[in-house]
Motif scaffolding. Sequence first.
Motif, mmCIF file in Angstrom:
data_model
loop_
_atom_site.group_PDB
_atom_site.id
_atom_site.type_symbol
_atom_site.label_atom_id
_atom_site.label_comp_id
_atom_site.label_asym_id
_atom_site.label_seq_id
_atom_site.Cartn_x
_atom_site.Cartn_y
_atom_site.Cartn_z
ATOM 1 N N SER A 121 -42.043 -28.773 -31.428
ATOM 2 C CA SER A 121 -41.364 -27.922 -30.453
ATOM 3 C C SER A 121 -41.943 -26.511 -30.438
ATOM 4 O O SER A 121 -41.860 -25.812 -29.423
ATOM 5 N N PHE A 122 -42.547 -26.079 -31.543
ATOM 6 C CA PHE A 122 -43.208 -24.773 -31.581
ATOM 7 C C PHE A 122 -44.383 -24.746 -30.605
ATOM 8 O O PHE A 122 -44.566 -23.782 -29.870
ATOM 9 N N MET A 123 -45.173 -25.825 -30.590
ATOM 10 C CA MET A 123 -46.301 -25.896 -29.670
ATOM 11 C C MET A 123 -45.831 -26.000 -28.223
ATOM 12 O O MET A 123 -46.401 -25.355 -27.331
ATOM 13 N N GLY A 170 -43.984 -21.159 -22.647
ATOM 14 C CA GLY A 170 -43.877 -19.703 -22.595
ATOM 15 C C GLY A 170 -45.083 -19.063 -21.927
ATOM 16 O O GLY A 170 -44.948 -18.120 -21.143
ATOM 17 N N PHE A 171 -46.270 -19.574 -22.218
ATOM 18 C CA PHE A 171 -47.472 -19.031 -21.587
ATOM 19 C C PHE A 171 -47.472 -19.291 -20.079
ATOM 20 O O PHE A 171 -47.773 -18.399 -19.288
ATOM 21 N N VAL A 172 -47.130 -20.510 -19.703
ATOM 22 C CA VAL A 172 -47.110 -20.854 -18.268
ATOM 23 C C VAL A 172 -46.088 -19.998 -17.525
ATOM 24 O O VAL A 172 -46.378 -19.458 -16.446
ATOM 25 N N ILE A 173 -44.912 -19.845 -18.087
ATOM 26 C CA ILE A 173 -43.890 -19.019 -17.445
ATOM 27 C C ILE A 173 -44.333 -17.562 -17.387
ATOM 28 O O ILE A 173 -44.124 -16.879 -16.377
ATOM 29 N N PHE A 222 -47.663 -15.803 -26.702
ATOM 30 C CA PHE A 222 -47.609 -17.257 -26.617
ATOM 31 C C PHE A 222 -48.975 -17.893 -26.912
ATOM 32 O O PHE A 222 -49.035 -18.993 -27.456
ATOM 33 N N VAL A 223 -50.062 -17.234 -26.582
ATOM 34 C CA VAL A 223 -51.385 -17.740 -26.954
ATOM 35 C C VAL A 223 -51.547 -17.716 -28.471
ATOM 36 O O VAL A 223 -52.066 -18.670 -29.065
ATOM 37 N N LEU A 224 -51.079 -16.656 -29.114
ATOM 38 C CA LEU A 224 -51.146 -16.592 -30.577
ATOM 39 C C LEU A 224 -50.277 -17.667 -31.221
ATOM 40 O O LEU A 224 -50.660 -18.257 -32.240
ATOM 41 N N MET A 225 -49.122 -17.944 -30.621
ATOM 42 C CA MET A 225 -48.280 -19.041 -31.110
ATOM 43 C C MET A 225 -48.997 -20.370 -30.992
ATOM 44 O O MET A 225 -48.937 -21.215 -31.901
#
Length: 67
Positions: free
Chosen positions: A18-20, A26-29, A49-52
């Motif tokens: 779920s983290f990925m 998050g990035f798309v939004i 979000f990219v760092l995540m």
Amino acid sequence: MVARKKDRRWHAVPLSASFMVTAILGFVISVYWVYPQSTKFGFAFGLVFVLMFIASLISMTKAPVQG
């Protein structure tokens, strides 16, 4: 008593799937909804979000397998 040295090497932590998913969504939004409204906030959220996502990839390859 003999004092043991702590292992100070870096160890990857296993992260949940779920983290990925959160990182991808998050990035798309951030790119489609936040960035057009506010460039600074869109870039900042996108970067987080990219760092995540990168952290989740590292976790997939380097973390120990739990059985």
